[in-house]
Structure formats: C-alpha cells, structure tokens
Design a protein around this motif. Sequence first.
Motif, PDB file in Angstrom:
ATOM      1  N   LEU A   1       9.879   8.342  -3.064  1.00  0.00           N
ATOM      2  CA  LEU A   1       9.142   7.849  -1.905  1.00  0.00           C
ATOM      3  C   LEU A   1      10.062   7.070  -0.967  1.00  0.00           C
ATOM      4  N   THR A   2       9.531   6.750   0.216  1.00  0.00           N
ATOM      5  CA  THR A   2      10.247   5.939   1.209  1.00  0.00           C
ATOM      6  C   THR A   2       9.625   4.550   1.246  1.00  0.00           C
ATOM      7  N   LEU A   3      10.462   3.538   1.276  1.00  0.00           N
ATOM      8  CA  LEU A   3       9.980   2.160   1.373  1.00  0.00           C
ATOM      9  C   LEU A   3       9.981   1.698   2.827  1.00  0.00           C
ATOM     10  N   ARG A   4       8.911   1.052   3.240  1.00  0.00           N
ATOM     11  CA  ARG A   4       8.831   0.379   4.533  1.00  0.00           C
ATOM     12  C   ARG A   4       8.440  -1.078   4.254  1.00  0.00           C
ATOM     13  N   ASP A   5       9.298  -2.013   4.613  1.00  0.00           N
ATOM     14  CA  ASP A   5       8.982  -3.399   4.300  1.00  0.00           C
ATOM     15  C   ASP A   5       8.599  -4.165   5.560  1.00  0.00           C
ATOM     16  N   TRP A   6       7.912  -5.249   5.349  1.00  0.00           N
ATOM     17  CA  TRP A   6       7.519  -6.142   6.440  1.00  0.00           C
ATOM     18  C   TRP A   6       7.746  -7.571   5.986  1.00  0.00           C
ATOM     19  N   THR A   7       8.090  -8.433   6.925  1.00  0.00           N
ATOM     20  CA  THR A   7       8.414  -9.818   6.600  1.00  0.00           C
ATOM     21  C   THR A   7       7.259 -10.745   6.946  1.00  0.00           C
TER      22      THR A   7
ATOM     23  N   VAL B   1       0.840  -1.200   0.000  1.00  0.00           N
ATOM     24  CA  VAL B   1       0.000   0.000   0.000  1.00  0.00           C
ATOM     25  C   VAL B   1       0.876   1.252   0.000  1.00  0.00           C
ATOM     26  N   LEU B   2       0.526   2.185  -0.863  1.00  0.00           N
ATOM     27  CA  LEU B   2       1.157   3.500  -0.893  1.00  0.00           C
ATOM     28  C   LEU B   2       0.342   4.432  -0.001  1.00  0.00           C
ATOM     29  N   VAL B   3       1.030   5.094   0.911  1.00  0.00           N
ATOM     30  CA  VAL B   3       0.373   6.018   1.836  1.00  0.00           C
ATOM     31  C   VAL B   3       0.759   7.442   1.464  1.00  0.00           C
ATOM     32  N   LEU B   4      -0.243   8.240   1.088  1.00  0.00           N
ATOM     33  CA  LEU B   4      -0.033   9.642   0.746  1.00  0.00           C
ATOM     34  C   LEU B   4      -0.798  10.508   1.728  1.00  0.00           C
ATOM     35  N   THR B   5      -0.080  11.337   2.463  1.00  0.00           N
ATOM     36  CA  THR B   5      -0.714  12.251   3.405  1.00  0.00           C
ATOM     37  C   THR B   5      -0.153  13.648   3.174  1.00  0.00           C
ATOM     38  N   PRO B   6      -0.992  14.672   3.274  1.00  0.00           N
ATOM     39  CA  PRO B   6      -0.546  16.040   2.995  1.00  0.00           C
ATOM     40  C   PRO B   6       0.622  16.449   3.882  1.00  0.00           C
TER      41      PRO B   6
ATOM     42  N   GLN C   1       3.556  15.209   4.094  1.00  0.00           N
ATOM     43  CA  GLN C   1       4.462  14.123   4.472  1.00  0.00           C
ATOM     44  C   GLN C   1       5.025  13.458   3.218  1.00  0.00           C
ATOM     45  N   ASP C   2       6.217  12.920   3.332  1.00  0.00           N
ATOM     46  CA  ASP C   2       6.783  12.177   2.211  1.00  0.00           C
ATOM     47  C   ASP C   2       5.964  10.925   1.947  1.00  0.00           C
ATOM     48  N   PRO C   3       5.785  10.554   0.680  1.00  0.00           N
ATOM     49  CA  PRO C   3       5.074   9.320   0.366  1.00  0.00           C
ATOM     50  C   PRO C   3       5.804   8.106   0.916  1.00  0.00           C
ATOM     51  N   VAL C   4       5.032   7.121   1.379  1.00  0.00           N
ATOM     52  CA  VAL C   4       5.610   5.881   1.908  1.00  0.00           C
ATOM     53  C   VAL C   4       4.940   4.704   1.220  1.00  0.00           C
ATOM     54  N   LEU C   5       5.741   3.778   0.751  1.00  0.00           N
ATOM     55  CA  LEU C   5       5.225   2.554   0.152  1.00  0.00           C
ATOM     56  C   LEU C   5       5.546   1.390   1.076  1.00  0.00           C
ATOM     57  N   VAL C   6       4.498   0.761   1.601  1.00  0.00           N
ATOM     58  CA  VAL C   6       4.634  -0.416   2.454  1.00  0.00           C
ATOM     59  C   VAL C   6       4.609  -1.650   1.548  1.00  0.00           C
ATOM     60  N   VAL C   7       5.664  -2.478   1.637  1.00  0.00           N
ATOM     61  CA  VAL C   7       5.772  -3.631   0.743  1.00  0.00           C
ATOM     62  C   VAL C   7       6.266  -4.849   1.514  1.00  0.00           C
ATOM     63  N   PRO C   8       5.906  -6.043   1.052  1.00  0.00           N
ATOM     64  CA  PRO C   8       6.523  -7.247   1.614  1.00  0.00           C
ATOM     65  C   PRO C   8       8.028  -7.239   1.346  1.00  0.00           C
ATOM     66  N   THR C   9       8.812  -7.725   2.286  1.00  0.00           N
ATOM     67  CA  THR C   9      10.274  -7.705   2.144  1.00  0.00           C
ATOM     68  C   THR C   9      10.728  -8.416   0.870  1.00  0.00           C
ATOM     69  N   LEU C  10      10.082  -9.520   0.530  1.00  0.00           N
ATOM     70  CA  LEU C  10      10.524 -10.267  -0.642  1.00  0.00           C
ATOM     71  C   LEU C  10      10.256  -9.512  -1.939  1.00  0.00           C
ATOM     72  N   GLU C  11       9.405  -8.488  -1.914  1.00  0.00           N
ATOM     73  CA  GLU C  11       9.120  -7.700  -3.110  1.00  0.00           C
ATOM     74  C   GLU C  11       9.822  -6.342  -3.096  1.00  0.00           C
ATOM     75  N   ALA C  12      10.522  -6.036  -2.020  1.00  0.00           N
ATOM     76  CA  ALA C  12      11.192  -4.737  -1.902  1.00  0.00           C
ATOM     77  C   ALA C  12      12.192  -4.474  -3.034  1.00  0.00           C
ATOM     78  N   PRO C  13      12.986  -5.477  -3.461  1.00  0.00           N
ATOM     79  CA  PRO C  13      13.924  -5.196  -4.559  1.00  0.00           C
ATOM     80  C   PRO C  13      13.238  -4.725  -5.830  1.00  0.00           C
ATOM     81  N   ASP C  14      12.095  -5.319  -6.155  1.00  0.00           N
ATOM     82  CA  ASP C  14      11.352  -4.880  -7.341  1.00  0.00           C
ATOM     83  C   ASP C  14      10.821  -3.468  -7.147  1.00  0.00           C
ATOM     84  N   ALA C  15      10.311  -3.162  -5.956  1.00  0.00           N
ATOM     85  CA  ALA C  15       9.786  -1.823  -5.683  1.00  0.00           C
ATOM     86  C   ALA C  15      10.883  -0.772  -5.812  1.00  0.00           C
ATOM     87  N   GLU C  16      12.078  -1.132  -5.383  1.00  0.00           N
ATOM     88  CA  GLU C  16      13.200  -0.183  -5.450  1.00  0.00           C
ATOM     89  C   GLU C  16      13.591   0.133  -6.895  1.00  0.00           C
ATOM     90  N   GLU C  17      13.226  -0.750  -7.828  1.00  0.00           N
ATOM     91  CA  GLU C  17      13.559  -0.549  -9.231  1.00  0.00           C
ATOM     92  C   GLU C  17      12.525   0.296  -9.960  1.00  0.00           C
TER      93      GLU C  17
END
Length: 375
Positions: free
Chosen positions: A88-94, A58-63, A65-81
């Motif tokens: 945006l800032t990535l926040r991953d969870w395992t 989920v991408l979180v956009l709040t006025p 604030q910097d955008p944050v993309l919450v992603v599963p850790t195993l998909e973080a490399p793809d998100a970074e590309e």
Amino acid sequence: MSSQSQPVPFTADDYRARMTRAADTAAEAGLAGVLVAPGPDLVYLTGYRPVNTERLTVLVLTPGQDPVLVVPTLEAPDAEEAVGAPALTLRDWTDGTDPYAVTAPLLDGRGRFGISDNAWAMHLLGLQRTLPDTSYVSLTEALPMLRAVKDAHELERIAAAGAAADATYGEILKVRFSGRKETDIAAELAALLKRFGHSQVDFTVVGSGPNGANPHHEAGERTIERGDMVVLDFGGLKHGYGSDTSRTVHVGEPTAEEQRVHDIVREAQEAGCKAVRPGVACQEIDRAARAVITEFGYGERFIHRTGHGIGVTTHEPPYMIEGEEQPLVPGMCFSVEPGIYLPGRFGVRIEDIVTVTEDGGRRLNSTARELAIVE
C-alpha cells in the motif's frame, strides 16, 4: 500445526490479495470503495494494529486503485513496519492540519462507501463535512462476508486456538469446583488459556446453578455448591485468531432431569453440526439444532442464535440464525452452540467451532460432549 508451534507467517502478498478482494467485492456490491478504521478489519487487511484514537487513521480501498493508508505523521514509522505496508501507499498528516483534506482527494465525492463498524463518529462526520455528497454504509451490512472464508493458514491458526481451548477444558476438569467462587474458576480458565498460548482472553463465563440460565453471565461471587450444574464458556485469541468453546459440567451426580436436559442439548448440537455442508443456508444450522430442542418441549428456553462466525475476532459474520440465507462456503468457521436455560434453576450449553469443508463440516473442538462430573 500443533497447538504450541508457530503458524506460517502472513506475507505482504497475502495482505495485497485481501485488499484487492475487498475492493473488488465492494465494486460488485455497488460501492465506490471501502474505508477501514483501526480494528479487526484493518488488522485482517494490512497486518497493522494501531491504537484507535481521535487522530484519523483510515485505509482507503477503491477498485482499480492502489490501496492508501492515511496515518498521523507520528505513527507513520509504525505503519511502515506492518507486514502489509509494501502492498500500500502511506499518506501522512501532521497535527494542526486537516486530515480530511488529505483523505478527500482519494474518494469519489459523490460515492457510497462501506466503512468499518467501529469507525469513530467524529471521523465519519468529518468526512461528511468535507464531502457532503458522499454516503456510507457499515461493512457488516455491505460486505458481511469480507473475512468469513478462511484460507489454509487461517484455518491452521483457528484450529490451534481450538486445541488450546480444548487443553484448557481438560485441565479445568481436574480442579475442585465445590466451595469455590465462580470468579475463582474463571481466573483459572484465563490462566490456562494463557498457559496454552493465548495472547488475549476475551471471556470466561462460569454460570453455576441458577446463574447458568443467563447465557452471558459474568462470573460473580456466588459459591459453587454440590448439586450445581455449571456452564463454562471461554475463549480468546491465539496467533491472532479466535477460540470459543462451551461445556456444561455438574458438581457431583446430576438428577435425572438435569441429565435429560443435557442429553437434549447434546443431541441438538450434534444435529446442528451434521447439517453443515457447502451450499446450505446459515439458517438451516439454526433450524436443525432448534428442531431437536423444540421437539422435547424446551423451544422457548433456547433463547439465542445457534452460532456466530469466528476469525480475527471471536464474534463476526456469518450468523447461524433464522432469516440468514447466506450459503455456507468451504473455509467458513463458526460456532454451533445450542442451549436450554431454565430461569432460577440451571442452564446447559454445548459449543464447538466448526469449519465448512468441501463435502461437509469439521469440528475444531474435540473434547467430550457428555456431561462431566466434577468435585
């Protein structure tokens, strides 16, 4: 850009501007922010196209604030590309941890948020369990114009997709229709769209004879015969943006009635296109086209809205329909596609994509709108 050349790439700055605009628009609508699940909204805002699964992304956009993309850790490399990742800032969870606990601190615990229409119910319910005082509204309802106004590079892509659809129509007129199944023509349409650069084919409606009276007829096993009217409606995505056009052809010479009905629809479509200009309400496009068909006594046989927006999907807001008072804005793109449908007999539909200009409208399809005769 020609139909075969490569488009100007979107940059991280393009995506940053889109995310900022989305957050600001949400604030103007009284929302605490926007939550964007995998799907067309996420592609539009970040350039990231993950698979939509049971794992929360989920991408979180709040006025403010910097955008944050919450992603599963195993998909973080793809998100970074993703092209938009630097914005945006990535926040991953395992696996085995709670993704909603990662997301909750990013949200106002009493806020009302816009959320993607295609978000999974289990994800929305998970957020509500974690933050029971939050509330949510669909993005189509809260921010219907989020993707509606296209910039110059988007317009280039939609125009190229339209040119490819036009080339497809030009080629399909050369094939034999009579004695072949609807599915045969549909397969040729799909192959031609791919040949002219589409990466995705969304629909190939081939409605022959009485099947043409069903606007969304799925091409079937009916054999097309001489004397049939045939509705062709096809489109998909090229360079990530949509095409959608409809033309109606006739196998052999039409009857006087068939020609007359087609002429009425062509006049209605022309009226709808001529009504396009900045500041006009969307419903006025529907009214202009519908008035012509009603005048000739077929009002009850025009059974759908006059048009829909198009962009990173082939159907999106705005909609050209009675009751839609959203004013047209330069850069909006949508279909104008009136039709007449006579149950058990035949149907006619003519459709172009139109973009709003500074002083009117411009068709992005240019093929002939007269009734074409095929063999």
